[in-house]
Design a protein around this motif. Sequence first.
Motif, PDB file in Angstrom:
ATOM      1  N   SER A 116       1.243  -1.531  -0.327  1.00  0.00           N
ATOM      2  CA  SER A 116      -0.015   0.112  -0.079  1.00  0.00           C
ATOM      3  C   SER A 116       0.737   1.195  -0.092  1.00  0.00           C
ATOM      4  N   VAL A 117       0.061   1.841  -0.674  1.00  0.00           N
ATOM      5  CA  VAL A 117       0.755   3.376  -0.681  1.00  0.00           C
ATOM      6  C   VAL A 117       1.273   4.274   0.965  1.00  0.00           C
ATOM      7  N   ASP A 118       2.609   4.456   1.309  1.00  0.00           N
ATOM      8  CA  ASP A 118       2.826   5.288   2.272  1.00  0.00           C
ATOM      9  C   ASP A 118       2.651   7.149   2.039  1.00  0.00           C
ATOM     10  N   SER A 119       3.594   7.114   1.477  1.00  0.00           N
ATOM     11  CA  SER A 119       4.071   8.603   0.637  1.00  0.00           C
ATOM     12  C   SER A 119       4.411   9.079  -0.409  1.00  0.00           C
ATOM     13  N   LEU A 120       4.474  10.208  -0.752  1.00  0.00           N
ATOM     14  CA  LEU A 120       4.904  10.558  -2.194  1.00  0.00           C
ATOM     15  C   LEU A 120       5.829  11.271  -1.613  1.00  0.00           C
TER      16      LEU A 120
END
Length: 315
Positions: A116-120
């Motif tokens: 899953s995406v945590d941050s950019l």
Amino acid sequence: MTPDHLNSDATDPGVYRTLLESTRAIPWRIDWATMRFSYIGPQIEDLLGWKQSSWLSANDWAERIHEEDRQKTVDFCISQSQNGVDHEADYRALTSDGDYVWIRDVVHVVRRADGSVDSLVGFMFDITERKQAEDKIVQLQRELEVLSYRDSLTNVANRRMFDTLYPVEWAKARATGEPLSLVVIDIDYFKHYNDHYGHLQGDDCLRRVAQALDAGASRSRDLCARLGGEEFVLLLPATDEAAARNVAERCRKLLAQKEIPHARSGVGRLVTISMGVGTIVPGADDDAHVFLDRVDRRLYHAKSAGRDQVCAAEP
């Protein structure tokens, strides 16, 4: 300094921050769940003027993109980020004083162990100078393209432009059923003119004739082109036979008004022109080259019949 010291310094967050804030690139980080900035480099203030503390959420970023670039940039970045794809985006960022700077945003998607995406995280680069250089190159390329279709002596279109537009207008006339007209023009006794006045004066004569012809074919779609030497052509879309002959006669009058002396002319004491005129509504069996040859023959009939006249019918 021992390797242990090096490892200790390299893992110190303060070292990372010093490195990030000493580069001209502007580092930033956005938390994916909240879409809020957890960090943006202080260099942003020097570049755009907005206070570092004013960069709170992704909305602040979006609102500071030039309105012409905003929607496509935001849509692209959101789409790529949602798909977990690292990406780059070029856009104009607004400054606090109302100007803009070209930015290249390089974005990396940080994922958790479960995917899953945590941050950019990413870097903003000022590419204004590069963009200005690229724009200048594009402008020069366009100018060169225009010049490649322009006769350098007379400043009307050249043969290449006529050869490009003629088949386009022919196809359009065949599709719409509108008449298409051509006027082929030759300056009378031009060789005698050059022999008597010299080539510099001859070049000036060509320019003045071209001005008269270009003024005579005055509509935006009309084309005046120099075919070569002292020969010109008018391409007249959506022009019937009567209108085409009127254009030809208008060109002769405009040239006469210039009163260019020609002491070696066989038809008077001023520079004159002979013209062949033709009109067609192209059908499926008609050929553009055959039609041009037909109009060209009318020009030579005008010359053989005494010059300084318009021939609009078959000899």
